[in-house]
Design a protein around this motif. Structure first.
Motif, PDB file in Angstrom:
ATOM      1  N   ASP A  28       0.838  -1.196   0.000  1.00 22.52           N
ATOM      2  CA  ASP A  28       0.000   0.000   0.000  1.00 22.52           C
ATOM      3  C   ASP A  28       0.870   1.243   0.000  1.00 22.52           C
ATOM      4  O   ASP A  28       1.961   1.235   0.570  1.00 22.52           O
ATOM      5  N   LYS A  83       2.522   4.619   0.880  1.00 22.33           N
ATOM      6  CA  LYS A  83       2.854   5.163   2.179  1.00 22.33           C
ATOM      7  C   LYS A  83       3.158   6.635   2.092  1.00 22.33           C
ATOM      8  O   LYS A  83       3.777   7.179   2.996  1.00 22.33           O
ATOM      9  N   THR A  84       2.812   7.263   1.014  1.00 20.80           N
ATOM     10  CA  THR A  84       3.185   8.662   0.792  1.00 20.80           C
ATOM     11  C   THR A  84       1.965   9.534   0.568  1.00 20.80           C
ATOM     12  O   THR A  84       0.926   9.069   0.109  1.00 20.80           O
ATOM     13  N   HIS A 125       6.038  11.167   4.167  1.00 24.40           N
ATOM     14  CA  HIS A 125       6.125   9.716   4.389  1.00 24.40           C
ATOM     15  C   HIS A 125       6.420   9.487   5.854  1.00 24.40           C
ATOM     16  O   HIS A 125       7.475   8.952   6.218  1.00 24.40           O
ATOM     17  N   THR A 136       5.393   7.454   8.055  1.00 27.90           N
ATOM     18  CA  THR A 136       5.501   6.096   8.620  1.00 27.90           C
ATOM     19  C   THR A 136       6.683   5.325   8.044  1.00 27.90           C
ATOM     20  O   THR A 136       6.765   4.116   8.202  1.00 27.90           O
ATOM     21  N   ILE A 137       7.594   6.027   7.422  1.00 25.41           N
ATOM     22  CA  ILE A 137       8.720   5.366   6.770  1.00 25.41           C
ATOM     23  C   ILE A 137       9.573   4.632   7.795  1.00 25.41           C
ATOM     24  O   ILE A 137       9.769   5.098   8.925  1.00 25.41           O
ATOM     25  N   GLU A 178      13.828   1.878   4.489  1.00 28.02           N
ATOM     26  CA  GLU A 178      13.028   2.144   3.293  1.00 28.02           C
ATOM     27  C   GLU A 178      13.573   3.348   2.531  1.00 28.02           C
ATOM     28  O   GLU A 178      13.841   4.396   3.104  1.00 28.02           O
TER      29      GLU A 178
END
Lengths: 113, 110
Positions: free
Chosen positions: B1, B3-4, B24, B26-27, B31
């Motif tokens: 999904d 994430k940005t 982002h 939740t990086i 990653e």
């Protein structure tokens, strides 16, 4: 020049009539991907091959299948196209998985009548 | 999904710098942040990627904040040919998959 080639660029099929889209690459990359891109949306990954290993995304419909007979070629088969499958289909390659960029072909625009 | 998070559209005057933001938050630590662009009716084109440090190549610069929760793609002198949709992608290096976000449609104005 080395590149990712998709044929045909435009494909028209009838509702329910199987269709195959093809992708070839001269980059000798290990990984090949298929994406679906509907109008005004981002590309959505359908599946990819790492060499001969097939990796399906969890939400890819069963109607979509793929074959990779050798390193250079990869095919997308749509067994029974519906009107909702009309989209641009993008093929991409990458050398390996880790941190490598993906090289995209120009895409095949599929119309379902 | 994806994430940005990116703004849906931006304008930039020709010859000026275009600064495209990406969130982002939740990086994860391993990653990467990738940027691609897609000119109308063409396949996406790689621009640049980075992990922690700022990166520069012949096309653009990538500025990643120290906490890595956001980044900015900079096109130093935008031209009309830079009009495209720009995608910011967060990618785990051990995986093959790219998950595109919604992207920013950049229009360069003469």
């Amino acid at each position: 020049d080395a590149m990712v080639i998709q044929n045909p660029r435009y494909q028209v099929t009838q509702f329910g009539k199987p269709v195959t889209l093809s992708c070839s690459q001269t980059l000798n990359h290990n990984v090949m991907y298929w994406y679906q891109q509907k109008s005004s949306q981002a590309p959505k990954l359908l599946f990819h091959y790492y060499d001969k290993d097939f990796n399906n995304e969890a939400d890819t419909p069963d109607n979509f299948q793929s074959r990779r007979p050798n390193t250079s070629f990869c095919f997308l088969d749509i067994r029974s196209p519906g009107l909702g499958d009309a989209a641009m289909y993008l093929c991409a390659t990458s050398r390996e998985s880790r941190g490598d960029e993906q090289f995209f072909g120009p895409g095949t625009r599929l119309t379902v009548l | 999904d994806a994430k940005t998070t990116q703004p849906p559209s931006m304008d930039c005057a020709e010859g000026r710098a275009a600064n495209l933001p990406c969130n982002h938050s939740t990086i994860s630590g391993n990653e990467y942040v990738y940027w691609y662009r897609q000119i109308h009716s063409q396949g996406p084109q790689y621009i640049i990627h980075g992990l922690k440090n700022n990166e520069t190549n012949e096309m653009a610069s990538l500025i990643i904040t120290e906490d890595r929760k956001s980044s900015t793609l900079i096109l130093p002198h935008a031209t009309l040919r830079d009009t495209a949709v720009y995608y910011c992608i967060v990618r785990v290096p051990t995986g093959n998959q790219f998950y595109f976000g919604t992207g920013t449609s950049l229009t360069v104005i003469p």
